[in-house]
Write a protein that holds these residues in place. Structure first.
Motif, PDB file in Angstrom:
ATOM      1  N   SER A  12     -26.822 -15.729  -1.766  1.00 36.32           N
ATOM      2  CA  SER A  12     -25.616 -16.298  -2.510  1.00 36.32           C
ATOM      3  C   SER A  12     -24.649 -15.104  -2.660  1.00 36.32           C
ATOM      4  CB  SER A  12     -25.839 -17.050  -3.868  1.00 36.32           C
ATOM      5  OG  SER A  12     -26.660 -18.119  -3.415  1.00 36.32           O
ATOM      6  N   SER A  13     -25.455 -13.871  -3.339  1.00 39.13           N
ATOM      7  CA  SER A  13     -24.369 -12.792  -3.513  1.00 39.13           C
ATOM      8  C   SER A  13     -24.016 -12.184  -2.513  1.00 39.13           C
ATOM      9  CB  SER A  13     -25.432 -11.848  -4.438  1.00 39.13           C
ATOM     10  OG  SER A  13     -24.945 -10.531  -4.637  1.00 39.13           O
ATOM     11  N   ARG A  65     -23.074 -13.584   0.318  1.00 38.26           N
ATOM     12  CA  ARG A  65     -21.889 -14.279   0.692  1.00 38.26           C
ATOM     13  C   ARG A  65     -20.887 -13.935   0.067  1.00 38.26           C
ATOM     14  NH1 ARG A  65     -25.392 -18.667   2.431  1.00 38.26           N
ATOM     15  NH2 ARG A  65     -25.575 -19.489   0.083  1.00 38.26           N
ATOM     16  N   ALA A  66     -20.963 -14.058  -1.193  1.00 33.12           N
ATOM     17  CA  ALA A  66     -19.711 -14.066  -2.303  1.00 33.12           C
ATOM     18  C   ALA A  66     -19.010 -12.601  -1.892  1.00 33.12           C
ATOM     19  CB  ALA A  66     -20.246 -14.027  -3.811  1.00 33.12           C
ATOM     20  N   TYR A 118     -15.716 -18.333   4.741  1.00 34.39           N
ATOM     21  CA  TYR A 118     -15.612 -19.319   5.730  1.00 34.39           C
ATOM     22  C   TYR A 118     -14.417 -20.092   5.704  1.00 34.39           C
ATOM     23  CZ  TYR A 118     -20.703 -19.185   6.449  1.00 34.39           C
ATOM     24  OH  TYR A 118     -21.849 -18.960   6.710  1.00 34.39           O
ATOM     25  N   ASN A 153     -12.136 -28.325   3.897  1.00 38.33           N
ATOM     26  CA  ASN A 153     -13.218 -28.272   2.948  1.00 38.33           C
ATOM     27  C   ASN A 153     -12.717 -27.689   1.402  1.00 38.33           C
ATOM     28  OD1 ASN A 153     -15.039 -29.563   4.333  1.00 38.33           O
ATOM     29  ND2 ASN A 153     -16.221 -27.508   4.974  1.00 38.33           N
ATOM     30  N   LEU A 154     -11.538 -28.319   1.195  1.00 42.66           N
ATOM     31  CA  LEU A 154     -10.977 -27.864  -0.278  1.00 42.66           C
ATOM     32  C   LEU A 154     -11.733 -28.781  -1.222  1.00 42.66           C
ATOM     33  CD1 LEU A 154      -7.392 -27.348   0.727  1.00 42.66           C
ATOM     34  CD2 LEU A 154      -9.111 -25.254   0.244  1.00 42.66           C
ATOM     35  N   ILE A 155     -11.682 -28.289  -2.423  1.00 41.13           N
ATOM     36  CA  ILE A 155     -12.151 -29.269  -3.430  1.00 41.13           C
ATOM     37  C   ILE A 155     -11.108 -30.023  -3.813  1.00 41.13           C
ATOM     38  CG2 ILE A 155     -13.319 -29.413  -5.727  1.00 41.13           C
ATOM     39  CD1 ILE A 155     -15.025 -28.053  -4.082  1.00 41.13           C
ATOM     40  N   LEU A 190      -9.112 -30.175  -7.228  1.00 38.15           N
ATOM     41  CA  LEU A 190      -8.327 -28.928  -7.692  1.00 38.15           C
ATOM     42  C   LEU A 190      -6.891 -28.681  -7.011  1.00 38.15           C
ATOM     43  CD1 LEU A 190     -11.469 -26.414  -7.785  1.00 38.15           C
ATOM     44  CD2 LEU A 190     -10.484 -27.964  -9.628  1.00 38.15           C
ATOM     45  N   GLU A 199      -5.937 -23.362  -7.938  1.00 40.54           N
ATOM     46  CA  GLU A 199      -7.357 -23.657  -8.354  1.00 40.54           C
ATOM     47  C   GLU A 199      -8.490 -23.317  -7.387  1.00 40.54           C
ATOM     48  OE1 GLU A 199      -5.933 -26.286 -12.271  1.00 40.54           O
ATOM     49  OE2 GLU A 199      -6.941 -27.244 -10.239  1.00 40.54           O
ATOM     50  N   LEU A 230     -11.225 -20.308  -7.202  1.00 41.87           N
ATOM     51  CA  LEU A 230     -12.797 -20.718  -7.424  1.00 41.87           C
ATOM     52  C   LEU A 230     -13.640 -19.634  -7.119  1.00 41.87           C
ATOM     53  CD1 LEU A 230     -14.484 -23.130  -8.350  1.00 41.87           C
ATOM     54  CD2 LEU A 230     -14.193 -23.800  -5.792  1.00 41.87           C
ATOM     55  N   PRO A 231     -13.694 -19.044  -5.935  1.00 38.58           N
ATOM     56  CA  PRO A 231     -14.690 -18.125  -5.590  1.00 38.58           C
ATOM     57  C   PRO A 231     -14.544 -16.623  -6.520  1.00 38.58           C
ATOM     58  CG  PRO A 231     -13.277 -18.110  -3.836  1.00 38.58           C
ATOM     59  CD  PRO A 231     -12.829 -19.296  -4.689  1.00 38.58           C
ATOM     60  N   LEU A 248     -14.458 -16.735  -9.575  1.00 40.15           N
ATOM     61  CA  LEU A 248     -15.321 -17.035 -10.747  1.00 40.15           C
ATOM     62  C   LEU A 248     -16.628 -16.131 -10.559  1.00 40.15           C
ATOM     63  CD1 LEU A 248     -14.929 -20.726 -11.420  1.00 40.15           C
ATOM     64  CD2 LEU A 248     -14.155 -19.069 -12.733  1.00 40.15           C
ATOM     65  N   LEU A 249     -17.096 -15.841  -9.446  1.00 44.76           N
ATOM     66  CA  LEU A 249     -18.010 -14.853  -9.127  1.00 44.76           C
ATOM     67  C   LEU A 249     -17.957 -13.578  -9.439  1.00 44.76           C
ATOM     68  CD1 LEU A 249     -19.084 -16.801  -5.741  1.00 44.76           C
ATOM     69  CD2 LEU A 249     -20.203 -17.134  -7.996  1.00 44.76           C
ATOM     70  N   ARG A 297      -8.155 -18.826   0.191  1.00 42.53           N
ATOM     71  CA  ARG A 297      -9.451 -19.061  -0.490  1.00 42.53           C
ATOM     72  C   ARG A 297     -10.386 -17.854  -0.044  1.00 42.53           C
ATOM     73  NH1 ARG A 297     -12.642 -24.541  -0.621  1.00 42.53           N
ATOM     74  NH2 ARG A 297     -13.042 -23.686   1.523  1.00 42.53           N
TER      75      ARG A 297
END
Lengths: 229, 389
Positions: A82-83, A85-86, A91, A97-99, A102, A106, A110-111, A113-114, A158
């Motif tokens: 996970s770390s 990828r962040a 991708y 594949n948007l949320i 939001l 936003e 989103l990413p 936030l990491l 994004r």
């Protein structure tokens, strides 16, 4: 000679379907250099998307090693993946594949936030990413209020908001009309040439592959054009 | 942009479904507070009972009056500081529906024995002076709009007037109660006024006293004085049954049979129903968000983030609904107390009930979100994106 950022070493991957093993990558060896815009082409089931999933650690190989920026991602734990990828990959999907709940801004934020960025810094960075893709005037729009091409550009914003080294694009123009597709491809080419991003793009579209600096053809899990492997 | 914003937006993605779930949680938590408050309000009177008062009634039945002459005899028993008479009047105000408790009593002894009855001195003096005077609780005053100086006409049912007229009492005071064992929906009037009318033939009805309230002298226990009183009357003319005030109050609760247990079961069933409801909502939501969870993972979010999102959403929904339920329970205390009248005169929602309701909300929220959260944490990103809708 440029630095190799992605290297597949004798990678095999098979999926089980109806009790039978379907080999999608068969002892694959290949590498991608930093800043390259690589197009992966080939018929359905030839292993193109699997290559992207393996680079991003979304899937694991049955055998062999996938080295990304000096790390064998197939050996990382779930949290380390996970770390990874962040920090290193992003991708861009065919279906955007948007949320859906939001807004564009936003979704881009989103990413972030990491990261340890403050709220104001996150906002600034996501607005900058939207500016790069030419959607500053659409940041309060939700995905439903955008066209397909705009949605894909938000998805690219994004992807680049985290400033990743590698962009993994799975049929990014598959759901777009020609004009929108060209805009997205020009944007990707610009990200590679101006911002030095390494881009691996899966596509069926010959015209799309023309934007890439190199094209690899796959069939049944192996590279079929040895001159560019 | 924050995770809580994402959780809120996801919950708001299907506003009707979320509203219905919040509504169900509101009703469930209101019912929980309401049902539990009936039980705690009944118990409160028992728990707040004075330890220095005992109550003597007929050993046969509470409806059987005791001779008034018992008062002097009981006063003479060792360990008794004072005795007060209470006779159940059972009148109706204007019509059969308007019922509240009325007792004939000895005003001075009542006020000495019940320090929790709060009445201004001027009103106390006025009541003692006026033989047709009465005091009423604040609840009754609010319910019927009575004020000091008003006349309350009561239709005698146990004690009807011979000429068919109403009994009339003058409001001399409006009392408040400092403890839940004494409600604020009762009327007290002079026992001697009623007895005089009966003696003069102005009314039918049984002479005597329903119960004697005995205040214990210092150094004596309720048990020893109760035993002495009941022993004194063991040979008649009427045997007595003396109990502590707590036991006397508990006797009224036990008359309700298994009602508290039944209410408890009902409350539990309501909570289980809402748990199923929220689990259902969250399971449907989780199925719809397989792709979203895959996207989050592909962006680099670790497995604990989808878990946190589901738990935040489900707990948020239940807490919102539960908060509204608690607010509703709080706002309906007065009208419900008025509706219960004499049956549960001290109905109120305790702090414990609110705390318990809040903890239940959190527990239900976690329980409802746990399954989809666990499922989401186990999803593989690539598969989620491929399969997701």
């Amino acid at each position: 000679m440029a630095e190799v950022v992605i290297r597949f070493e004798d990678v095999t991957k098979a999926y089980r379907k109806g009790g039978e093993a379907l080999v999608v990558l068969d002892h694959l060896d290949m590498s991608v250099e930093a800043g390259e815009f690589l197009a992966l082409m080939g018929p359905s089931g030839s292993g193109k998307s699997t290559i992207l999933n393996l680079i991003g650690g979304l899937d694991l190989p049955d055998s062999g090693a996938v080295w990304v920026q000096g790390t064998d991602v197939s050996r990382l734990s779930a949290d380390a993946l996970s770390s990874f990828r962040a920090n290193h990959v992003a991708y861009v999907f065919q279906a955007f594949n948007l949320i859906p709940v939001l807004t564009a801004e936003e979704n881009v934020a989103l990413p972030l936030l990491l990261t340890p960025l403050t709220k104001a810094q996150r906002r600034e960075q996501s607005r900058f990413a939207l500016e790069i893709v030419g959607l500053s005037d659409r940041m309060d729009h939700k995905p439903k209020q955008l066209s397909g091409g705009q949605e894909q550009r938000v998805a690219i914003a994004r992807a680049i908001a985290m400033d990743p080294t590698i962009l993994l694009c799975d049929e990014p123009t598959g759901d777009l009309d020609r004009d929108s597709a060209d805009q997205v491809l020009e944007l990707l080419a610009r990200l590679s040439s101006e911002f030095g991003k390494t881009i691996v793009m899966v596509t069926h579209d010959l015209q799309a592959s023309e934007y890439a600096s190199r094209t690899v053809h796959l069939d049944k899990g192996v590279v079929v054009d040895p001159t560019i492997a | 942009m924050s995770l809580s914003l994402l959780a809120r937006r996801q919950a708001g993605g299907h506003p009707m479904r979320t509203l219905l779930t919040v509504g169900a949680a509101t009703v469930a938590i209101f019912l929980f507070c309401f049902l539990r408050s009936i039980v705690t309000s009944l118990d409160a009177a028992v728990e707040a009972s004075a330890s220095n008062r005992i109550i003597t009634g007929s050993a046969v039945s509470l409806f059987q009056s005791l001779p008034s002459a018992y008062m002097g005899q009981i006063e003479a028993i060792e360990g008794v500081e004072s005795v007060s008479r209470f006779t159940w009047f059972g009148g109706r105000y204007q019509s059969e529906e308007n019922f509240f408790a009325q007792f004939g009593c000895d005003p001075e002894t009542l006020m000495q024995q019940y320090p929790e009855l709060l009445l201004p001195d001027a009103q106390k003096r006025a009541w003692v002076r006026d033989r047709r005077g009465a005091i009423i609780g604040q609840g009754l005053a609010d319910q019927y709009g009575w004020k000091i100086g008003d006349t309350i006409p009561l239709i005698g049912t146990i004690y009807p007037r011979v000429d068919g007229s109403d009994w009339e009492f003058t409001v001399c005071g409006i009392y408040r109660s400092a403890k839940p064992n004494l409600d604020e929906v009762t009327m007290y009037f002079h026992w001697e006024y009623m007895d005089r009318v009966l003696e003069e033939g102005g009314s039918y009805g049984p002479r005597g006293t329903s119960v004697f309230v005995v205040k214990l002298a210092d150094g004596f226990t309720g048990e020893e004085v109760s035993t002495a009183i009941d022993a004194y009357y063991s040979g008649g003319p009427q045997r007595t049954r003396t109990q502590t005030e707590a036991a006397f109050q508990a006797g009224f609760v036990s008359m309700l049979g298994n009602l508290p247990t039944f209410l408890g079961m009902l409350g539990t069933a309501v909570l289980i129903a809402i748990l199923f409801g929220v689990v259902n909502t969250m399971t449907i939501a989780a199925r719809e968000r397989v792709r979203s969870m895959g996207i989050l993972k592909s962006l680099g979010f670790p497995n604990r983030i989808p878990v946190r999102l589901y738990l935040m959403e489900s707990t948020g929904i239940v807490l919102l609904g539960g908060g509204l339920g608690m607010l509703l329970a709080n706002l309906t205390q007065d009208p419900l107390r008025a509706a219960f009248g004499t049956y549960i005169p001290v109905y109120h929602v305790t702090q414990d009930t609110y705390v318990m309701a809040a903890l239940i909300c959190i527990a239900i929220g976690f329980a409802a979100g746990a399954w989809p959260a666990w499922r989401a944490s186990r999803l593989r990103a690539a598969e989620s994106i491929r399969r997701g809708v």
